[in-house]
Design a protein around this motif. Structure first.
Motif, PDB file in Angstrom:
ATOM      1  N   SER A   1       6.676 -29.640 -53.738  1.00  0.00           N
ATOM      2  CA  SER A   1       7.546 -28.560 -53.263  1.00  0.00           C
ATOM      3  C   SER A   1       8.731 -28.361 -54.209  1.00  0.00           C
ATOM      4  CB  SER A   1       8.032 -28.842 -51.845  1.00  0.00           C
ATOM      5  OG  SER A   1       8.891 -29.954 -51.827  1.00  0.00           O
ATOM      6  N   SER A   2       9.083 -29.391 -54.964  1.00  0.00           N
ATOM      7  CA  SER A   2      10.192 -29.260 -55.918  1.00  0.00           C
ATOM      8  C   SER A   2       9.817 -28.398 -57.128  1.00  0.00           C
ATOM      9  CB  SER A   2      10.654 -30.641 -56.392  1.00  0.00           C
ATOM     10  OG  SER A   2       9.667 -31.242 -57.206  1.00  0.00           O
ATOM     11  N   PHE A   3       8.528 -28.134 -57.336  1.00  0.00           N
ATOM     12  CA  PHE A   3       8.084 -27.303 -58.462  1.00  0.00           C
ATOM     13  C   PHE A   3       7.990 -25.821 -58.093  1.00  0.00           C
ATOM     14  CE2 PHE A   3       6.345 -31.466 -59.681  1.00  0.00           C
ATOM     15  CZ  PHE A   3       6.903 -31.566 -60.940  1.00  0.00           C
ATOM     16  N   ASN A   4       8.283 -25.469 -56.861  1.00  0.00           N
ATOM     17  CA  ASN A   4       8.253 -24.079 -56.390  1.00  0.00           C
ATOM     18  C   ASN A   4       6.912 -23.401 -56.616  1.00  0.00           C
ATOM     19  OD1 ASN A   4      10.952 -24.192 -55.526  1.00  0.00           O
ATOM     20  ND2 ASN A   4      11.671 -23.711 -57.579  1.00  0.00           N
ATOM     21  N   LEU A   5       5.833 -24.093 -56.340  1.00  0.00           N
ATOM     22  CA  LEU A   5       4.499 -23.518 -56.438  1.00  0.00           C
ATOM     23  C   LEU A   5       4.167 -22.829 -55.123  1.00  0.00           C
ATOM     24  CD1 LEU A   5       2.647 -26.531 -58.079  1.00  0.00           C
ATOM     25  CD2 LEU A   5       3.452 -24.461 -59.208  1.00  0.00           C
ATOM     26  N   LYS A   6       3.599 -21.637 -55.215  1.00  0.00           N
ATOM     27  CA  LYS A   6       3.215 -20.917 -53.992  1.00  0.00           C
ATOM     28  C   LYS A   6       1.923 -21.490 -53.421  1.00  0.00           C
ATOM     29  CE  LYS A   6       5.214 -16.498 -55.350  1.00  0.00           C
ATOM     30  NZ  LYS A   6       4.912 -15.113 -55.686  1.00  0.00           N
ATOM     31  N   ASN A   7       0.907 -21.561 -54.257  1.00  0.00           N
ATOM     32  CA  ASN A   7      -0.415 -21.991 -53.808  1.00  0.00           C
ATOM     33  C   ASN A   7      -0.910 -23.126 -54.688  1.00  0.00           C
ATOM     34  OD1 ASN A   7      -0.624 -19.829 -51.863  1.00  0.00           O
ATOM     35  ND2 ASN A   7      -0.961 -18.473 -53.588  1.00  0.00           N
ATOM     36  N   TYR A   8      -1.207 -24.253 -54.051  1.00  0.00           N
ATOM     37  CA  TYR A   8      -1.701 -25.402 -54.807  1.00  0.00           C
ATOM     38  C   TYR A   8      -2.516 -26.296 -53.888  1.00  0.00           C
ATOM     39  CZ  TYR A   8       2.072 -27.940 -52.519  1.00  0.00           C
ATOM     40  OH  TYR A   8       2.903 -28.494 -51.585  1.00  0.00           O
ATOM     41  N   ARG A   9      -3.293 -27.168 -54.510  1.00  0.00           N
ATOM     42  CA  ARG A   9      -4.015 -28.222 -53.790  1.00  0.00           C
ATOM     43  C   ARG A   9      -4.037 -29.448 -54.686  1.00  0.00           C
ATOM     44  NH1 ARG A   9     -10.105 -27.625 -51.687  1.00  0.00           N
ATOM     45  NH2 ARG A   9     -10.536 -27.956 -53.885  1.00  0.00           N
ATOM     46  N   PHE A  10      -3.543 -30.554 -54.172  1.00  0.00           N
ATOM     47  CA  PHE A  10      -3.466 -31.820 -54.906  1.00  0.00           C
ATOM     48  C   PHE A  10      -4.350 -32.816 -54.180  1.00  0.00           C
ATOM     49  CE2 PHE A  10      -1.131 -35.876 -55.805  1.00  0.00           C
ATOM     50  CZ  PHE A  10      -1.382 -35.905 -57.157  1.00  0.00           C
ATOM     51  N   SER A  11      -5.335 -33.357 -54.879  1.00  0.00           N
ATOM     52  CA  SER A  11      -6.299 -34.244 -54.214  1.00  0.00           C
ATOM     53  C   SER A  11      -6.638 -35.428 -55.110  1.00  0.00           C
ATOM     54  CB  SER A  11      -7.567 -33.473 -53.858  1.00  0.00           C
ATOM     55  OG  SER A  11      -8.152 -32.929 -55.012  1.00  0.00           O
ATOM     56  N   GLU A  12      -7.153 -36.463 -54.463  1.00  0.00           N
ATOM     57  CA  GLU A  12      -7.667 -37.629 -55.177  1.00  0.00           C
ATOM     58  C   GLU A  12      -9.183 -37.571 -55.054  1.00  0.00           C
ATOM     59  OE1 GLU A  12      -8.946 -41.075 -56.790  1.00  0.00           O
ATOM     60  OE2 GLU A  12      -9.446 -40.599 -54.733  1.00  0.00           O
ATOM     61  N   THR A  13      -9.881 -37.623 -56.192  1.00  0.00           N
ATOM     62  CA  THR A  13     -11.316 -37.336 -56.197  1.00  0.00           C
ATOM     63  C   THR A  13     -12.206 -38.542 -56.429  1.00  0.00           C
ATOM     64  OG1 THR A  13     -11.179 -36.762 -58.543  1.00  0.00           O
ATOM     65  CG2 THR A  13     -10.964 -34.967 -56.958  1.00  0.00           C
ATOM     66  N   ASN A  14     -11.653 -39.712 -56.663  1.00  0.00           N
ATOM     67  CA  ASN A  14     -12.499 -40.861 -56.982  1.00  0.00           C
ATOM     68  C   ASN A  14     -12.568 -41.860 -55.828  1.00  0.00           C
ATOM     69  OD1 ASN A  14     -14.150 -42.518 -58.552  1.00  0.00           O
ATOM     70  ND2 ASN A  14     -12.408 -43.628 -59.385  1.00  0.00           N
ATOM     71  N   MET A  15     -11.481 -42.471 -55.508  1.00  0.00           N
ATOM     72  CA  MET A  15     -11.462 -43.550 -54.515  1.00  0.00           C
ATOM     73  C   MET A  15     -11.404 -43.037 -53.073  1.00  0.00           C
ATOM     74  SD  MET A  15     -11.677 -46.282 -56.312  1.00  0.00           S
ATOM     75  CE  MET A  15     -11.181 -47.614 -55.246  1.00  0.00           C
ATOM     76  N   LEU A  16     -10.846 -41.847 -52.872  1.00  0.00           N
ATOM     77  CA  LEU A  16     -10.662 -41.334 -51.513  1.00  0.00           C
ATOM     78  C   LEU A  16     -11.637 -40.211 -51.175  1.00  0.00           C
ATOM     79  CD1 LEU A  16      -6.756 -41.211 -51.403  1.00  0.00           C
ATOM     80  CD2 LEU A  16      -8.268 -43.055 -50.682  1.00  0.00           C
ATOM     81  N   ASP A  17     -12.675 -40.051 -51.975  1.00  0.00           N
ATOM     82  CA  ASP A  17     -13.715 -39.049 -51.714  1.00  0.00           C
ATOM     83  C   ASP A  17     -13.157 -37.639 -51.558  1.00  0.00           C
ATOM     84  OD1 ASP A  17     -15.732 -40.971 -51.820  1.00  0.00           O
ATOM     85  OD2 ASP A  17     -15.433 -41.488 -49.705  1.00  0.00           O
ATOM     86  N   ASP A  18     -12.419 -37.188 -52.540  1.00  0.00           N
ATOM     87  CA  ASP A  18     -11.882 -35.820 -52.596  1.00  0.00           C
ATOM     88  C   ASP A  18     -10.930 -35.524 -51.436  1.00  0.00           C
ATOM     89  OD1 ASP A  18     -11.612 -33.558 -54.099  1.00  0.00           O
ATOM     90  OD2 ASP A  18     -13.234 -32.478 -53.106  1.00  0.00           O
ATOM     91  N   LYS A  19     -10.094 -36.475 -51.120  1.00  0.00           N
ATOM     92  CA  LYS A  19      -9.095 -36.327 -50.054  1.00  0.00           C
ATOM     93  C   LYS A  19      -7.952 -35.454 -50.553  1.00  0.00           C
ATOM     94  CE  LYS A  19      -6.520 -37.450 -46.445  1.00  0.00           C
ATOM     95  NZ  LYS A  19      -6.668 -36.718 -45.225  1.00  0.00           N
ATOM     96  N   VAL A  20      -7.628 -34.401 -49.800  1.00  0.00           N
ATOM     97  CA  VAL A  20      -6.507 -33.520 -50.143  1.00  0.00           C
ATOM     98  C   VAL A  20      -5.219 -34.212 -49.707  1.00  0.00           C
ATOM     99  CG1 VAL A  20      -5.433 -31.284 -49.749  1.00  0.00           C
ATOM    100  CG2 VAL A  20      -7.918 -31.449 -49.949  1.00  0.00           C
ATOM    101  N   LEU A  21      -4.351 -34.458 -50.677  1.00  0.00           N
ATOM    102  CA  LEU A  21      -3.094 -35.148 -50.398  1.00  0.00           C
ATOM    103  C   LEU A  21      -1.972 -34.186 -50.066  1.00  0.00           C
ATOM    104  CD1 LEU A  21      -3.301 -37.782 -53.269  1.00  0.00           C
ATOM    105  CD2 LEU A  21      -3.932 -38.081 -50.865  1.00  0.00           C
ATOM    106  N   ALA A  22      -1.993 -33.000 -50.670  1.00  0.00           N
ATOM    107  CA  ALA A  22      -0.984 -31.979 -50.399  1.00  0.00           C
ATOM    108  C   ALA A  22      -1.576 -30.630 -50.746  1.00  0.00           C
ATOM    109  CB  ALA A  22       0.275 -32.234 -51.224  1.00  0.00           C
ATOM    110  N   SER A  23      -1.216 -29.620 -49.944  1.00  0.00           N
ATOM    111  CA  SER A  23      -1.726 -28.277 -50.247  1.00  0.00           C
ATOM    112  C   SER A  23      -0.794 -27.230 -49.672  1.00  0.00           C
ATOM    113  CB  SER A  23      -3.141 -28.086 -49.696  1.00  0.00           C
ATOM    114  OG  SER A  23      -3.117 -28.091 -48.285  1.00  0.00           O
TER     115      SER A  23
END
Length: 145
Positions: A96-118
């Motif tokens: 949120s500090s980067f002022n992005l309107k639309n994003y999805r941040f995920s971990e794709t290896n150990m957590l099976d593509d778990k979305v951490l923030a979006s």
């Protein structure tokens, strides 16, 4: 009729120089290519890489990075729900500090593509830029649109 003063020679030389200058200008205009102006789409396509570089860069001139910190939290918590929830909160605050309107941040290896923030609806995205960084066993993907 003799030209002892050289006036005709000077006039002839000025005309030749003028003609060469005119020919050079015409040739230059014929091969001129306009500057390419980048659209906002190209600028936005670099956002994911820029943000991911910030996340994987050093924090306050220490050896810690944001990706290193969240990877350590996940590893120390053995990928438990508590550690994932803590990482999700930290990720939302950081992104949120980067002022992005639309994003999805995920971990794709150990957590099976778990979305951490979006933020925003990923299914409505038409121009997505993606950046991937790996830290230890964890592989993080940031999508920005």
């Amino acid at each position: 009729m003799l030209d002892d003063k050289g006036n005709l020679f000077i006039i002839d030389a000025v005309l030749i120089v003028g003609l060469l200058l005119f020919a050079f200008i015409v040739f230059n205009q014929a091969i001129f290519m306009p500057d390419s102006y980048y659209s906002s789409e190209i600028k936005d396509s670099k956002n994911a890489q820029d943000v991911m570089e910030s996340l994987s860069g050093k924090i306050n001139f220490t050896d810690k990075t944001f990706l290193g910190d969240i990877s350590a939290i996940l590893k120390d918590g053995k990928n438990s729900k508590e550690s994932i929830n803590k990482v999700c909160e930290l990720s939302k605050d950081k992104l949120s500090s980067f002022n992005l309107k639309n994003y999805r941040f995920s971990e794709t290896n150990m957590l099976d593509d778990k979305v951490l923030a979006s933020s925003g609806e990923y299914s409505d995205a038409d121009n997505v830029s993606v950046a991937i960084r790996t830290y230890g066993d964890y592989s993080y993907t940031l999508s920005v649109w």
